[in-house]
Scaffold this motif. Structure first.
Motif, PDB file in Angstrom:
ATOM      1  N   TYR A 150      -4.276  -2.733   5.801  1.00 12.97           N
ATOM      2  CA  TYR A 150      -3.604  -3.689   4.931  1.00 12.97           C
ATOM      3  C   TYR A 150      -4.634  -4.183   3.919  1.00 12.97           C
ATOM      4  CZ  TYR A 150       0.388  -3.939   8.108  1.00 12.97           C
ATOM      5  OH  TYR A 150       1.499  -3.644   8.858  1.00 12.97           O
ATOM      6  N   ARG A 151      -4.159  -4.804   2.856  1.00 17.74           N
ATOM      7  CA  ARG A 151      -5.072  -5.398   1.887  1.00 17.74           C
ATOM      8  C   ARG A 151      -4.512  -6.701   1.361  1.00 17.74           C
ATOM      9  NH1 ARG A 151      -4.496  -0.990  -3.080  1.00 17.74           N
ATOM     10  NH2 ARG A 151      -2.384  -1.595  -3.750  1.00 17.74           N
ATOM     11  N   GLN A 152      -5.438  -7.547   0.901  1.00 15.24           N
ATOM     12  CA  GLN A 152      -5.045  -8.834   0.342  1.00 15.24           C
ATOM     13  C   GLN A 152      -5.901  -9.126  -0.873  1.00 15.24           C
ATOM     14  OE1 GLN A 152      -5.092 -12.132   3.089  1.00 15.24           O
ATOM     15  NE2 GLN A 152      -3.657 -13.301   1.814  1.00 15.24           N
ATOM     16  N   ARG A 181      -0.910 -10.570   2.009  1.00 17.68           N
ATOM     17  CA  ARG A 181      -1.411  -9.344   2.604  1.00 17.68           C
ATOM     18  C   ARG A 181      -0.288  -8.308   2.592  1.00 17.68           C
ATOM     19  NH1 ARG A 181      -4.903  -9.791   8.057  1.00 17.68           N
ATOM     20  NH2 ARG A 181      -5.862 -11.350   6.663  1.00 17.68           N
TER      21      ARG A 181
END
Length: 121
Positions: A37-39, A45
């Motif tokens: 995942y990315r934020q 997120r």
């Protein structure tokens, strides 16, 4: 307890590549699903990619054709090969894993601490 340790982030120019790694350690029987995942700053997120222990990865539309997720089940490790990186890929990337710690045990979710990816000229 289970620990997820990410590595491979950094600063890269647009069009460049990076490879992220995430190794799971601790009390592990198997890992039915692992992913990334990315934020980004000011954003929620979001899923980047994930896959089960066999195959059939899922990707966010924004990374399809550029990112590839893979797993080494013997090493409890998941990788994310990121090619043709864009400034909008800049974010903290988090490893995520659903882990079963013993035969017939329940599956629990774990997160890594994240690794920064910055795409900038």
């Amino acid at each position: 307890q289970v620990y997820l340790v990410e590595s491979g982030g950094g600063l890269v120019q647009p069009g460049g590549s990076l490879r992220l790694s995430c190794a799971a350690s601790g009390s592990i029987f198997n890992i039915p699903n692992m992913g990334w995942y990315r934020q980004a700053p000011g954003k929620q997120r979001e899923l980047v990619a994930r896959m089960g222990s066999g195959a059939n990865p899922n990707y966010a539309d924004s990374v399809k054709g550029r990112f590839t997720i893979s797993r080494d089940n013997a090493k409890n490790t998941v990788y994310l090969q990121m090619n043709n990186l864009k400034p909008e890929d800049t974010a903290v990337y988090y490893c995520n894993a659903f882990v079963r710690q013993r035969l017939w045990g329940s599956v629990n979710e774990y997160w890594g601490h994240g690794t920064q990816v910055t795409v900038s000229s």
